[in-house]
Each structure stands twice: as C-alpha cells, then as structure tokens.
Design an enzyme around this catalytic site. Sequence first.
Site, PDB file in Angstrom:
ATOM      1  N   CYS A  58       0.822  -1.217   0.000  1.00  0.00           N
ATOM      2  CA  CYS A  58       0.000   0.000   0.000  1.00  0.00           C
ATOM      3  C   CYS A  58       0.852   1.262   0.000  1.00  0.00           C
ATOM      4  O   CYS A  58       1.651   1.472   0.920  1.00  0.00           O
ATOM      5  CB  CYS A  58      -0.902  -0.008   1.227  1.00  0.00           C
ATOM      6  SG  CYS A  58      -1.826   1.527   1.438  1.00  0.00           S
ATOM      7  N   TYR A  68      -5.496   4.766  -9.199  1.00  0.00           N
ATOM      8  CA  TYR A  68      -6.577   3.879  -8.759  1.00  0.00           C
ATOM      9  C   TYR A  68      -7.873   4.217  -9.492  1.00  0.00           C
ATOM     10  O   TYR A  68      -8.649   3.330  -9.842  1.00  0.00           O
ATOM     11  CB  TYR A  68      -6.765   3.987  -7.242  1.00  0.00           C
ATOM     12  CG  TYR A  68      -5.655   3.307  -6.489  1.00  0.00           C
ATOM     13  CD1 TYR A  68      -5.765   1.981  -6.107  1.00  0.00           C
ATOM     14  CD2 TYR A  68      -4.477   3.986  -6.184  1.00  0.00           C
ATOM     15  CE1 TYR A  68      -4.735   1.335  -5.434  1.00  0.00           C
ATOM     16  CE2 TYR A  68      -3.438   3.353  -5.517  1.00  0.00           C
ATOM     17  CZ  TYR A  68      -3.565   2.032  -5.149  1.00  0.00           C
ATOM     18  OH  TYR A  68      -2.542   1.401  -4.500  1.00  0.00           O
TER      19      TYR A  68
END
Length: 265
Positions: free
Chosen positions: A39, A173
């Site tokens: 992440c 994203y």
Amino acid sequence: RTTTAWRNWVTPDGSPGPSGQGGFAAESGRYHLYVSLACPWAHRTLIYRALKKLDGLISVAYSIPGLKQQGWQFGDDPRYPDCIPDKVNGFEYLHQAYTAAKPDYTGKVTVPTLWDKKTKRIVNNESSEIIRMLNSAFDSFTNEGADYYPATLRAEIDGVNDVVYPNVNNGVYRAGFATSQAAYEEAFRNVFGTLDDMDRRLSRHRYVAGARLTEADWRFFPTLIRFDAVYYSHFKCNLRRISDYPNLSNYVRDLYQTPGVAETV
C-alpha cells in the site's frame, strides 16, 4: 474514497491536534502501526518511521500479501518472511482492531492504522495526518530533527499535495478501477498531465516544492516507485513509464538513495 474514521493526534504533550482532535501524548513504545508493504499510503508512514529514526519507538505489524476474504491479514507465514505478525494484540485480521476500538464499527478497514497500546484504541487511520505526527511529535526521543513540513513552505507543499493526490496518488486507482471508459480516460489524462507538469517542475529545481526535501516528495514517491512495475500495466496507465521521464526518473533514484528509504521499498 470515504473519509477516514479515526482522526485523533499524537502530540508531544498530549494536547489536541491542529484541528482540535483528541490528543495522545508521544511516548516511547506506546504506539503500533498496522501496514501493508503493497500500500502506497502505508508506505508513507514507513518512510517517516525510517527517516525520523522511530523504529525503536513505534512497533509495526506487516500484513500478508493478497486480498483475503476478511481483509488485511497478519500472521507468521514462512512464505513471507518480511511480513511481521501482530505481536501487540495478536489480531489475525485488521478488522479486529477496529471492532476492539469500537464494537459497533461497520466502516472501511484501512492501512495504515495507528494503535495506542496504552488505551487499546485506534488513534488515527489517515496517512496524511499520521506522517505529520511522525514528523514532529517524537523529536524529543531522537536526535533526528529534520522537518519535512516547515512553516515557510507549507503553502507550497499543500499546493503540490492538492494536485498530486487526486491526479496521481489516487489517480492511478481511479484509472485502474474505473467502471466506464469515460471515467478511465479522464483519470488517465489527469495522471499523465500531472506527471508531465511535475517532470517540468523538476527541471527547475531538485524537489517538487523547491530546493528542500519535504512532505510533498514523500507523498509523491510511493506512487512513483510502484508505477512502472504495477500501475503501468496492471492499472492500464501505459502512456509512459516513469523511466521515460528524464527528470522524474532521476528524482525517484535520488529519493530512493536517501538513507533508510530503500529498506522501506
């Protein structure tokens, strides 16, 4: 992305945070981070933990890779020697920390999450705030006084963040998870428009907010270091690679060589 749920602050003396949020006092060994190495938002906090020499003050649990049915999972798996189980609470899944802190919690469960061992509560799960805590709250415990959010540059840093976050950090994203062609193309254009602008900016000075290394660089870097390996193909952001940008590619190499950073990648 939904607004993060826990917004308390760690401050040197336990006073409230900058927006009046509840304060937690900075203490050695009191706090624990839940992260995933995959992440980029969690990566920010690991970079700050390394830069500010907080590894002996703040413990970390690293999740096992992959999408699990119950979300972020922690455990002692010999296939993943870099993934450290939760040795503080023994939680197998991060959602257990959230319901331990608030039994009726039903929102998202995200990394990074900063946990207070003393009160057994979540302090904060907003990465942009956690890194500002790590930037200054624990300075009395270390000999590392570098300030990556100096008062004289805050307007410039905030301005860069306001462009990079929606268009690059989150933009990849928005492209990768787009559910329509139009949404994908909009996100795609914003990603590369901003990368083009940042490459030009870096032709004029060494860092994105000027001559000094700041928070704006450490928020940008986790996306850039993943870009060619992940976002270019997997998220279909394939107009150009970072290695195709002369200034951005040199910039990533420069940041990577900052002492302590390579070990977080």
